[in-house]
Write an enzyme that holds these catalytic residues in place. Sequence first.
Site: not given
Ligand code: UD1
Length: 434
Positions: A22-23, A120, A125, A308, A400
């Site tokens: 999915k990701n 969320c 996030r 995850d 999902r």
């Molecule tokens: C992706 C995955 C999710 C997984 C996560 C971490 C997808 C669709 N989802 O989520 O399943 O749990 O990686 O492996 O691929 N952060 C910030 N600012 C930003 C972006 C992120 O502070 O602009 C923080 C987030 O709050 C979190 C950390 O960085 O604490 C990592 O998040 P991130 O790697 O961005 O997760 P996702 O990409 O949303």
Amino acid sequence: MDKLVVRGGNPLVGTVRVSGAKNAALPAMAAALLSEETVILENIPQVRDIVTERNLLTAMGAEVELGYGRAHHRTTISCRNLVNAEASYDLVKTMRASTLVLGPLVARMGHARVSLPGGCAIGARPIDLHLKGLEALGARITQEHGYIEARAERLKGAHVVFEKITVTGTEDLLMAATLAEGESVLENCACEPEVVDLAALLTKMGAQIEDAGTRSIRVRGVEKLGGARHRIIPDRIEAGTFIVAAALTGGDLAIANCDPRHVGALLSKLEECGVKVAIGEDSVRIASSGPLKSADIVTEEYPGFPTDMQAQYMALATQAEGMSAITENIFENRFMHALELVRMGANIKIDGHRAVVRGKTPLSGAAVLASDLRASASLVVAALVAEGETIIDRVYHIDRGYERIEEKLRSVGAQIRRIGRLIPERAPAAVAAE
Ligand code: UD1
């Protein structure tokens, strides 16, 4: 609303096949926005988030055909005539990964309007790092009425250093940089297999990308991208969930159609717990080998132990002899499943980012509530070894990201059934996680 009813006690025996990731599928579908030509994606999982992404793209004027089963889970996307560069609140609130359209839309259309996702179930996030990166590429970003607006004549290559490693942030910027003028260097990037898969698709579309899968990615922007055909990698988290389920139930299960290299951290940890692991080319076999031993985990970016898989591992730790410390380093509020596991009989104490599980305690079936996607997987896995019947509510979370999980588990011996309506047409609002 659907519920899953699980009667515990059966070991998992046989072979289960893993679906596409999915990701990896979500950014790949967003990447189709970068081209006027058709992108054909195979091994797309049949899960709710893919339907949400289809709705997101079609609302912009894209033509998206979803074919399952004998159509090889093939999705054909044509973004020739985009009419509306917008991701609405209605869609973004049910799936945060909708923000992945931001980079491709500004790069191709020169503007994008995307709803801010909000908080969320597993943490705040924010998407500030996506926005800072796009600003560095020359986009003008404004925020109004809960929406982000990004504009640029043409993005310009730049040096972007992510303050923190972000998976979808890396993907968003990578897509944007492919159509920017000149060279971009992205540093402190995520190395997850899904980033590498996206780079592989973009390269087939004509992008010039070097070193995806390392912390520093170099992109030479091109004027246009073309169409491509690409097969999505197997889902390492679905594979990991079956691996844990097999270890926990003391079964003998082959997890087929996966990439064992992508589940390395989990397999090493399970070996430490005393689980017998045999690795094939595209399969993993997990066999029962006596009682489970406790082992600590710390969640980290790839190739570390994935956040995850933390919830599913916690279910396993409840059945291991001794104390397991589980430290969650990626998200601030990702222990909701612990409270439900305690209701089933687990001994878990939470202190900030750390949970301490003391095992082995017998689990007994109960009515439990799934709070997010992986939390629901953890409850299913725990229910497989609980005495009596567990009823898991809010399974729209599991729909999902897991394709027909109850059918797959039933085919290898689990007693699990779905009650209520079949997969609901729409997941309830404001419950997005992942
Ligand atoms: C992706 C995955 C999710 C997984 C996560 C971490 C997808 C669709 N989802 O989520 O399943 O749990 O990686 O492996 O691929 N952060 C910030 N600012 C930003 C972006 C992120 O502070 O602009 C923080 C987030 O709050 C979190 C950390 O960085 O604490 C990592 O998040 P991130 O790697 O961005 O997760 P996702 O990409 O949303």
